[in-house]
Motif scaffolding. Structure first.
Motif, mmCIF file in Angstrom:
data_model
loop_
_atom_site.group_PDB
_atom_site.id
_atom_site.type_symbol
_atom_site.label_atom_id
_atom_site.label_comp_id
_atom_site.label_asym_id
_atom_site.label_seq_id
_atom_site.Cartn_x
_atom_site.Cartn_y
_atom_site.Cartn_z
ATOM 1 N N GLY A 40 -9.628 -1.874 5.106
ATOM 2 C CA GLY A 40 -10.993 -2.137 4.644
ATOM 3 C C GLY A 40 -11.921 -0.951 4.740
ATOM 4 N N ARG A 41 -11.560 0.043 5.560
ATOM 5 C CA ARG A 41 -12.397 1.247 5.682
ATOM 6 C C ARG A 41 -11.922 2.355 4.762
ATOM 7 N NH1 ARG A 41 -11.489 -0.592 10.838
ATOM 8 N NH2 ARG A 41 -9.930 0.990 11.240
ATOM 9 N N GLY A 42 -10.881 2.076 3.973
ATOM 10 C CA GLY A 42 -10.382 3.064 3.031
ATOM 11 C C GLY A 42 -9.320 3.994 3.593
ATOM 12 N N THR A 43 -8.850 3.740 4.827
ATOM 13 C CA THR A 43 -7.805 4.560 5.427
ATOM 14 C C THR A 43 -6.495 4.334 4.693
ATOM 15 O OG1 THR A 43 -8.884 4.368 7.579
ATOM 16 C CG2 THR A 43 -6.572 5.064 7.577
ATOM 17 N N ASP A 44 -5.847 5.415 4.287
ATOM 18 C CA ASP A 44 -4.575 5.322 3.585
ATOM 19 C C ASP A 44 -3.483 4.975 4.592
ATOM 20 O OD1 ASP A 44 -2.179 5.717 2.191
ATOM 21 O OD2 ASP A 44 -3.020 7.348 1.001
ATOM 22 N N MET A 45 -2.834 3.830 4.388
ATOM 23 C CA MET A 45 -1.784 3.358 5.283
ATOM 24 C C MET A 45 -0.406 3.384 4.619
ATOM 25 S SD MET A 45 -3.687 0.151 7.163
ATOM 26 C CE MET A 45 -3.505 -0.905 5.734
ATOM 27 N N SER A 46 -0.292 4.071 3.497
ATOM 28 C CA SER A 46 0.958 4.069 2.729
ATOM 29 C C SER A 46 2.148 4.568 3.537
ATOM 30 C CB SER A 46 0.798 4.909 1.462
ATOM 31 O OG SER A 46 -0.304 4.471 0.709
ATOM 32 N N SER A 47 1.984 5.641 4.309
ATOM 33 C CA SER A 47 3.108 6.176 5.086
ATOM 34 C C SER A 47 3.377 5.324 6.329
ATOM 35 C CB SER A 47 2.844 7.623 5.487
ATOM 36 O OG SER A 47 1.734 7.706 6.355
ATOM 37 N N TRP A 48 2.376 4.597 6.802
ATOM 38 C CA TRP A 48 2.563 3.753 7.975
ATOM 39 C C TRP A 48 3.517 2.605 7.661
ATOM 40 C CZ3 TRP A 48 -3.093 2.660 9.926
ATOM 41 C CH2 TRP A 48 -3.782 3.876 10.076
ATOM 42 N N PHE A 49 3.401 2.098 6.435
ATOM 43 C CA PHE A 49 4.202 0.949 6.006
ATOM 44 C C PHE A 49 4.951 1.345 4.725
ATOM 45 C CE2 PHE A 49 0.302 -0.749 8.089
ATOM 46 C CZ PHE A 49 0.912 -1.148 9.266
ATOM 47 N N ALA A 50 5.789 2.367 4.883
ATOM 48 C CA ALA A 50 6.450 2.998 3.739
ATOM 49 C C ALA A 50 7.351 2.039 2.968
ATOM 50 C CB ALA A 50 7.253 4.198 4.226
ATOM 51 N N GLU A 51 7.950 1.063 3.657
ATOM 52 C CA GLU A 51 8.831 0.133 2.952
ATOM 53 C C GLU A 51 8.067 -0.702 1.936
ATOM 54 O OE1 GLU A 51 7.834 0.035 6.230
ATOM 55 O OE2 GLU A 51 8.732 -1.717 7.194
ATOM 56 N N VAL A 52 6.831 -1.074 2.252
ATOM 57 C CA VAL A 52 6.010 -1.842 1.308
ATOM 58 C C VAL A 52 5.528 -0.934 0.178
ATOM 59 C CG1 VAL A 52 3.865 -3.153 1.019
ATOM 60 C CG2 VAL A 52 5.285 -3.520 3.050
ATOM 61 N N ALA A 53 5.010 0.246 0.519
ATOM 62 C CA ALA A 53 4.533 1.180 -0.511
ATOM 63 C C ALA A 53 5.654 1.539 -1.475
ATOM 64 C CB ALA A 53 3.956 2.435 0.144
ATOM 65 N N GLY A 54 6.860 1.714 -0.959
ATOM 66 C CA GLY A 54 7.990 2.053 -1.810
ATOM 67 C C GLY A 54 8.338 0.950 -2.797
ATOM 68 N N VAL A 55 8.316 -0.286 -2.341
ATOM 69 C CA VAL A 55 8.595 -1.425 -3.230
ATOM 70 C C VAL A 55 7.548 -1.507 -4.327
ATOM 71 C CG1 VAL A 55 8.575 -3.952 -3.343
ATOM 72 C CG2 VAL A 55 9.901 -2.796 -1.567
ATOM 73 N N LEU A 56 6.278 -1.366 -3.960
ATOM 74 C CA LEU A 56 5.209 -1.463 -4.951
ATOM 75 C C LEU A 56 5.257 -0.303 -5.941
ATOM 76 C CD1 LEU A 56 2.293 -2.716 -2.684
ATOM 77 C CD2 LEU A 56 3.781 -4.072 -4.173
ATOM 78 N N ALA A 57 5.568 0.891 -5.468
ATOM 79 C CA ALA A 57 5.695 2.045 -6.365
ATOM 80 C C ALA A 57 6.819 1.813 -7.370
ATOM 81 C CB ALA A 57 5.946 3.320 -5.563
ATOM 82 N N PHE A 58 7.893 1.168 -6.919
ATOM 83 C CA PHE A 58 9.029 0.883 -7.792
ATOM 84 C C PHE A 58 8.633 -0.075 -8.919
ATOM 85 C CE2 PHE A 58 12.810 -1.612 -8.904
ATOM 86 C CZ PHE A 58 13.660 -0.594 -9.302
#
Length: 193
Positions: A40-58
């Motif tokens: 909610g503060r705009g902090t990028d959490m993509s690398s923290w939860f890489a498995e989720v970011a990877g699925v969404l990028a796919f």
């Protein structure tokens, strides 16, 4: 959109009720250019939860933005029962490491689908657009709801020792950054062991 706290559960045919997932609130955005997770503060959490970011990028495609919570479900994979302590350990490391607890992104709303802003649409229409978009995606759970039956949903949450439920008015639009009376958090009382 933020939730008001409600004193107690209720039945109402103008409201949808869903399990309250105890996790890290997260907006996810993806397109053909990749994916990004942020709090909610705009902090990028993509690398923290890489498995989720990877699925969404796919998934790629045209721009989509959804709202949900990153959770670590318990060892029995009980729907809705999250392990906040284990999630906090993942979050504090600011990155995924072998052996970390896997996370699940519990998605409960849509803001943009296929490049189109859908925030003005009623809740059930937004959810109808959301389900086929993420169906079958690993590490992603589209949160289901029950219309009208808040008391039975709350009773189920209590019997499973879940955090509680969320009540959402069916005709509500998504209002970013606003504490709305159209979304109500109904938490279970503390469990004393």
């Amino acid at each position: 959109m933020s939730m008001e706290k409600a004193a107690e559960a209720f039945d109402d045919p103008q409201w949808a009720f869903e399990i309250l997932y105890d996790g890290c609130r997260c907006l996810a955005e993806w397109s053909a250019d990749g994916a990004r997770l942020q709090d909610g503060r705009g902090t990028d959490m993509s690398s923290w939860f890489a498995e989720v970011a990877g699925v969404l990028a796919f998934l790629g495609g045209r721009r989509c933005i959804v709202d949900g919570a990153i959770c670590v479900l318990n060892d029995q994979h009980v729907a809705g029962r999250a392990e906040s302590r284990r999630l906090l350990q993942r979050k504090e490391r600011h990155g995924f490491k072998p052996g970390d607890d896997p996370v699940v992104y519990c998605v409960f709303d849509a803001l943009v689908i296929g490049g189109k802003n859908v925030m003005h649409l009623p809740l059930l229409e937004r959810k109808k657009l959301l389900r086929p978009l993420l169906q079958g995606a690993p590490h992603v759970l589209v949160v289901r709801d029950v219309v009208g039956e808040g008391l039975s949903m709350y009773g189920l949450a209590l019997s499973l020792e879940l955090e509680g439920i969320v009540a959402k008015r069916l005709e509500s639009a998504y209002q970013p950054g606003v504490r709305s009376p159209d979304w109500r958090r109904i938490a279970r009382p503390p469990i004393h062991r």
